[in-house]
Design a protein around this motif. Structure first.
Motif, PDB file in Angstrom:
ATOM      1  N   SER A 214       0.824  -1.212   0.000  1.00  0.00           N
ATOM      2  CA  SER A 214       0.000   0.000   0.000  1.00  0.00           C
ATOM      3  C   SER A 214       0.859   1.264   0.000  1.00  0.00           C
ATOM      4  O   SER A 214       0.520   2.265  -0.638  1.00  0.00           O
ATOM      5  N   GLU A 215       1.976   1.225   0.735  1.00  0.00           N
ATOM      6  CA  GLU A 215       2.835   2.400   0.868  1.00  0.00           C
ATOM      7  C   GLU A 215       3.755   2.615  -0.331  1.00  0.00           C
ATOM      8  O   GLU A 215       4.284   3.710  -0.525  1.00  0.00           O
ATOM      9  N   ALA A 216       3.965   1.572  -1.132  1.00  0.00           N
ATOM     10  CA  ALA A 216       4.925   1.663  -2.239  1.00  0.00           C
ATOM     11  C   ALA A 216       4.410   2.547  -3.363  1.00  0.00           C
ATOM     12  O   ALA A 216       3.210   2.586  -3.650  1.00  0.00           O
ATOM     13  N   ARG A 217       5.331   3.255  -3.986  1.00  0.00           N
ATOM     14  CA  ARG A 217       4.988   4.056  -5.152  1.00  0.00           C
ATOM     15  C   ARG A 217       5.140   3.197  -6.406  1.00  0.00           C
ATOM     16  O   ARG A 217       6.131   2.486  -6.562  1.00  0.00           O
ATOM     17  N   PRO A 218       4.173   3.255  -7.313  1.00  0.00           N
ATOM     18  CA  PRO A 218       4.273   2.437  -8.533  1.00  0.00           C
ATOM     19  C   PRO A 218       5.322   2.981  -9.489  1.00  0.00           C
ATOM     20  O   PRO A 218       5.716   4.152  -9.423  1.00  0.00           O
ATOM     21  N   ILE A 219       5.763   2.121 -10.376  1.00  0.00           N
ATOM     22  CA  ILE A 219       6.687   2.483 -11.446  1.00  0.00           C
ATOM     23  C   ILE A 219       5.923   2.461 -12.764  1.00  0.00           C
ATOM     24  O   ILE A 219       5.199   1.508 -13.055  1.00  0.00           O
ATOM     25  N   ASP A 220       6.055   3.517 -13.542  1.00  0.00           N
ATOM     26  CA  ASP A 220       5.490   3.525 -14.895  1.00  0.00           C
ATOM     27  C   ASP A 220       6.488   2.815 -15.803  1.00  0.00           C
ATOM     28  O   ASP A 220       7.317   3.439 -16.468  1.00  0.00           O
ATOM     29  N   LEU A 221       6.387   1.499 -15.806  1.00  0.00           N
ATOM     30  CA  LEU A 221       7.378   0.657 -16.470  1.00  0.00           C
ATOM     31  C   LEU A 221       7.018   0.450 -17.933  1.00  0.00           C
ATOM     32  O   LEU A 221       5.856   0.202 -18.274  1.00  0.00           O
ATOM     33  N   SER A 222       8.008   0.564 -18.783  1.00  0.00           N
ATOM     34  CA  SER A 222       7.832   0.194 -20.185  1.00  0.00           C
ATOM     35  C   SER A 222       9.004  -0.666 -20.608  1.00  0.00           C
ATOM     36  O   SER A 222      10.090  -0.586 -20.025  1.00  0.00           O
ATOM     37  N   TRP A 223       8.777  -1.520 -21.565  1.00  0.00           N
ATOM     38  CA  TRP A 223       9.842  -2.410 -22.039  1.00  0.00           C
ATOM     39  C   TRP A 223       9.790  -2.490 -23.556  1.00  0.00           C
ATOM     40  O   TRP A 223       8.744  -2.385 -24.187  1.00  0.00           O
TER      41      TRP A 223
ATOM     42  N   GLY B  10       5.772  -3.196 -24.303  1.00  0.00           N
ATOM     43  CA  GLY B  10       4.584  -3.001 -23.497  1.00  0.00           C
ATOM     44  C   GLY B  10       4.813  -1.959 -22.435  1.00  0.00           C
ATOM     45  O   GLY B  10       5.925  -1.455 -22.242  1.00  0.00           O
ATOM     46  N   THR B  11       3.737  -1.623 -21.737  1.00  0.00           N
ATOM     47  CA  THR B  11       3.798  -0.667 -20.632  1.00  0.00           C
ATOM     48  C   THR B  11       2.864  -1.140 -19.521  1.00  0.00           C
ATOM     49  O   THR B  11       1.873  -1.837 -19.784  1.00  0.00           O
ATOM     50  N   ALA B  12       3.189  -0.772 -18.305  1.00  0.00           N
ATOM     51  CA  ALA B  12       2.321  -1.093 -17.170  1.00  0.00           C
ATOM     52  C   ALA B  12       2.701  -0.210 -15.994  1.00  0.00           C
ATOM     53  O   ALA B  12       3.868   0.147 -15.809  1.00  0.00           O
ATOM     54  N   ARG B  13       1.701   0.137 -15.212  1.00  0.00           N
ATOM     55  CA  ARG B  13       1.932   0.817 -13.941  1.00  0.00           C
ATOM     56  C   ARG B  13       2.015  -0.286 -12.889  1.00  0.00           C
ATOM     57  O   ARG B  13       1.016  -0.966 -12.623  1.00  0.00           O
ATOM     58  N   THR B  14       3.179  -0.485 -12.312  1.00  0.00           N
ATOM     59  CA  THR B  14       3.410  -1.693 -11.528  1.00  0.00           C
ATOM     60  C   THR B  14       4.084  -1.392 -10.194  1.00  0.00           C
ATOM     61  O   THR B  14       4.900  -0.475 -10.089  1.00  0.00           O
ATOM     62  N   LYS B  15       3.734  -2.203  -9.188  1.00  0.00           N
ATOM     63  CA  LYS B  15       4.416  -2.154  -7.899  1.00  0.00           C
ATOM     64  C   LYS B  15       5.262  -3.410  -7.675  1.00  0.00           C
ATOM     65  O   LYS B  15       5.938  -3.528  -6.647  1.00  0.00           O
ATOM     66  N   PHE B  16       5.205  -4.349  -8.619  1.00  0.00           N
ATOM     67  CA  PHE B  16       5.990  -5.569  -8.493  1.00  0.00           C
ATOM     68  C   PHE B  16       6.220  -6.166  -9.877  1.00  0.00           C
ATOM     69  O   PHE B  16       5.264  -6.452 -10.605  1.00  0.00           O
TER      70      PHE B  16
END
Length: 311
Positions: free
Chosen positions: A174-183, A189-195
């Protein structure tokens, strides 16, 4: 007669659980000599591991046995990859993922007997910004969470740490900030991810809290990018993984690749867990599989591909 060097990391987690370095080295030497091999031991402080590896490689042994955790194994793989010197892993860490993957028993004498009878076989290595990854590279909330409890409990029991992960996941997620990850690369692809996890080969679809891998010689790695938005969804994902259902989770993006570049949106860098070691890496993070790059001491059945369940 094969020639081996045993490098024993004094700072590994196993030492905190009552494993005496001198007793371990004496026991391993005895078992290898009874098997007809020549072996010498070197006790190494954590900061001197790289130099010890270089010195051991210069003597051109048939194999180097590293006694330590997954970080020790990864450091050795980085040095031994592409050479004719085989890597043997004597598990003295906390989770010992690389040793488990290769079928090495976790009890010291059993592990030594296994390695003394094993053969050098090639496996793939995942290169991550110049680092060698044998097990998994993780981005998101988990590296920071793991770093927190590792500082409090270095070398503790793996099951206690696993329980702490399950119970602490809601809060840290809950406390973690997501990463706007792209590859981009073999896959895009792209995803807003916490893991997110990147694994040479792939995870087995089997029940258990400790991850296990298969496809050691596939020439690919698997990306697992979680898109869960809240702690409840993360807990569902955790239980899917524990019961071997992770590949069926609709909030998990899966893909295979041999080469990728990861970007973090506006983030310049991020904390990464690579085979148990906590690192800060700058974006872009480049991942590339190195087919058959490392020789390891194991048996053919331990690196055979997992049979798919057709039922």
């Amino acid at each position: 007669m094969a020639r081996y060097v045993l490098l024993l990391n004094r700072g590994s987690g196993g030492n905190d659980r009552g494993l005496d370095a001198n007793e371990v080295s004496n026991s391993v030497e005895k078992i290898f000599r009874e098997a007809g091999h020549h072996i010498r031991s070197v006790l190494v402080s954590p900061g001197a591991l790289d130099a010890a590896l270089q010195e051991a490689i210069s003597t051109t042994p048939d194999g180097i046995i590293v006694a330590g955790g997954d970080g020790t194994a990864s450091a050795a793989a980085r040095r031994l990859g592409g050479s004719l010197v085989a890597l043997g892993i004597l598990p003295m860490g906390t989770f010992n993922l690389a040793a488990r993957d290769l079928g090495v028993p976790l009890e010291m004498e059993e592990a030594a007997r296994f390695l003394a009878a094993a053969e050098p076989l090639p496996v793939d290595v995942l290169e991550v910004n110049g680092h060698a990854c044998l097990c998994t590279t993780i981005l998101g909330f988990y590296p920071q969470f793991a770093d927190t409890f590792e500082r409090r409990d270095h070398g503790g029991r793996w099951w206690k740490k696993s329980l702490r992960l399950v119970t602490g996941l809601p809060r840290y997620f809950s406390e973690a900030r997501p990463i706007d990850l792209s590859w981009r690369g073999d896959e895009q692809g792209t995803a807003r991810t916490k893991f997110s996890a990147f694994v040479p080969g792939r995870y087995k679809a089997s029940a258990g809290i400790v991850p296990a891998r298969t496809e050691f010689q596939s020439g690919t790695f698997t990306g697992y990018v979680g898109t869960q938005r809240n702690a409840a969804a993360a807990m569902r994902g955790m239980f899917d993984y524990i019961f071997g259902r992770q590949e069926k989770n609709p909030e998990l993006i899966l893909f295979k690749a041999s080469k990728l570049e990861l970007l973090g949106g506006k983030k310049r860098d991020t904390v990464v867990m690579l085979d148990g070691e906590i690192l800060r890496m700058s974006f872009p993070i480049r991942l590339e599989i190195k087919p058959g790059h490392l020789k390891v001491l194991t048996t053919p059945e331990n690196i055979a591909d997992e049979k798919e369940d057709k039922t």
